[in-house]
Design an enzyme around this catalytic site. Structure first.
Site: not given
Length: 136
Positions: A46, A48
């Site tokens: 992802c 993040c």
């Protein structure tokens, strides 16, 4: 499961900085239960993880205190190892990315995805450095 050509460069970001890559449940149990402090990073594809978790973790290691051991497994790729790690992270629910600090096999600090997502790498580093100051 994610394809190797996608995952391996993201794994390498931590492995090339000294993280031990764990792929089996046995390796996770052995690594977490070593004496001293152990930083576990459940890595992820992802945004993040790329923008905050991995850079923040790496920046956190530049301080005066740091964990004795650095370990990582990749969610959606190292399925056996991540499943075992998540058992050891209870009562926290499954999260990826996630960063956990263990001391002598006991979970003492945890960053879940909701602590990482939306925060800059510097905030992740500062959070972890505070934990190192307390436990390392």
């Amino acid at each position: 499961m994610y394809p190797s050509d996608l995952v391996l460069p993201m794994k390498a970001e931590l492995i090339n900085k000294g993280f031990e890559d764990l792929t089996t449940s046995e390796s996770v149990v052995q690594a977490v239960n070593r004496d001293g402090t152990t930083l576990l990073v459940i890595n992820s594809v992802c945004g993040c993880a790329a923008g905050a978790a991995r850079p923040g973790v790496l920046e956190s290691l530049n301080g005066s205190k740091r964990p004795d051991h650095l370990i990582t497994s990749f969610a959606g790729y190292d399925t056996e190892a991540v499943a075992e790690a998540r058992k050891l992270l209870a009562p926290f629910p499954p999260s990826s990315p996630a960063v956990a600090l263990f001391k002598d096999g006991e979970l003492v600090h945890m960053l879940e995805r909701h602590h990482i997502e939306g925060n800059p790498a510097q905030a992740i580093a500062a959070n972890l450095q505070a934990a190192y100051d307390e436990y390392c």
